[in-house]
Design an enzyme around this catalytic site. Structure first.
Site, PDB file in Angstrom:
ATOM      1  N   CYS A 107     -87.086 -25.708 -36.823  1.00  0.00           N
ATOM      2  CA  CYS A 107     -88.313 -25.320 -36.124  1.00  0.00           C
ATOM      3  C   CYS A 107     -89.450 -26.295 -36.456  1.00  0.00           C
ATOM      4  CB  CYS A 107     -88.675 -23.868 -36.420  1.00  0.00           C
ATOM      5  SG  CYS A 107     -89.879 -23.187 -35.237  1.00  0.00           S
ATOM      6  N   HIS A 207     -83.774 -21.086 -35.168  1.00  0.00           N
ATOM      7  CA  HIS A 207     -83.700 -20.654 -36.567  1.00  0.00           C
ATOM      8  C   HIS A 207     -82.279 -20.242 -36.925  1.00  0.00           C
ATOM      9  CE1 HIS A 207     -87.980 -20.554 -37.829  1.00  0.00           C
ATOM     10  NE2 HIS A 207     -88.183 -20.504 -36.528  1.00  0.00           N
ATOM     11  N   GLU A 209     -81.057 -19.766 -39.718  1.00  0.00           N
ATOM     12  CA  GLU A 209     -81.021 -18.806 -40.836  1.00  0.00           C
ATOM     13  C   GLU A 209     -81.066 -17.359 -40.360  1.00  0.00           C
ATOM     14  OE1 GLU A 209     -85.394 -18.985 -40.043  1.00  0.00           O
ATOM     15  OE2 GLU A 209     -83.702 -20.382 -39.935  1.00  0.00           O
TER      16      GLU A 209
END
Length: 241
Positions: A107, A207, A209
């Site tokens: 990001c 993202h 994660e």
């Protein structure tokens, strides 16, 4: 993994702390890496000192990069700048690229990669014609499909197009020399970039994660770091380690 330095409260304490969402730690660990936090050092440590001790660099998400870093005035919607983090991450990125250290920007990290090389950013994606949703309300991620470019590292890691979680209102605008777009949102916004050449220097607007059931992108970074270790570290040193 880069982090903020922010004030944090815990019990009776209200002090500056190195801050990063734990999902990033989980992502690196589950992908086979060992996470090390790299907050802005204040004084003392230099990018050379730090990168001598790690095998790869993750530029984590966070606040907007200060527009003045690429010669623009901040948009009305821009976050207050994190000056210390901007300076630290841009220096880390340039040093990592100079030495060919594997790098993944997430990001904000993708934007730092572009700015470090001389690129610019779209400061408010909703201003673009036909822009889709790249985030919803505060703290609410959007989900969309990204189209990857055949033969790119991102396409190789993900096996083609992918459904991703994103949360951003800025994106890469002008690509600097040597950096190419390798993934796009359905509305045409650049969602992935990577450096030309043999090394691993990749940035994604989404993202990874947030989806720990899909580790392929981070596993690609870890694999690149291991491959570089195997190619550059003498056998005698490996035996001692």
């Amino acid at each position: 993994m880069t982090t903020y330095v922010e004030r944090a409260r815990q019990g009776v304490w209200d002090v500056p702390a190195a801050y990063l969402q734990y999902a990033y730690v989980e992502l690196v660990t589950h992908a086979g890496g060992v996470p090390v936090l790299l907050p802005p050092p204040g004084v003392g440590a230099t990018p050379v000192d730090v990168l001598d001790r790690v095998d790869a660099l993750v530029l984590s998400g966070g606040r907007d990069v200060d527009a003045r870093r690429y010669g623009a005035e901040p948009h009305a919607t821009a976050d207050p700048p994190a000056t210390d983090r901007d300076e630290w991450e841009l220096a880390l990125t340039r040093e990592a690229l100079d030495r060919g250290l594997p790098l993944l920007g997430i990001c904000r990290g993708a934007q730092v990669l572009a700015v470090a090389l001389g690129g610019t950013l779209v400061q408010h994606v909703p201003d673009l014609p036909a822009a889709g949703a790249h985030k919803h309300g505060p703290g609410e991620f959007a989900t969309h499909t990204v189209r990857t470019v055949d033969g790119s590292r991102v396409a190789t890691a993900l096996g083609g197009d992918a459904v991703v979680s994103c949360y951003h209102h800025q994106a890469v605008e002008r690509l600097p020399e040597g950096l190419r777009a390798t993934a796009y949102a359905e509305d045409g916004v650049v969602e992935g970039v990577e450096l030309d050449g043999e090394g691993f220097a990749v940035g994604v607007q989404w993202h990874p994660e947030q989806t720990l059931d899909d580790l392929r992108l981070m596993q690609s970074l870890v694999a690149a770091a291991r491959d570089q270790w195997d190619r550059t570290i003498p056998r005698t040193m490996k035996e001692k380690v």
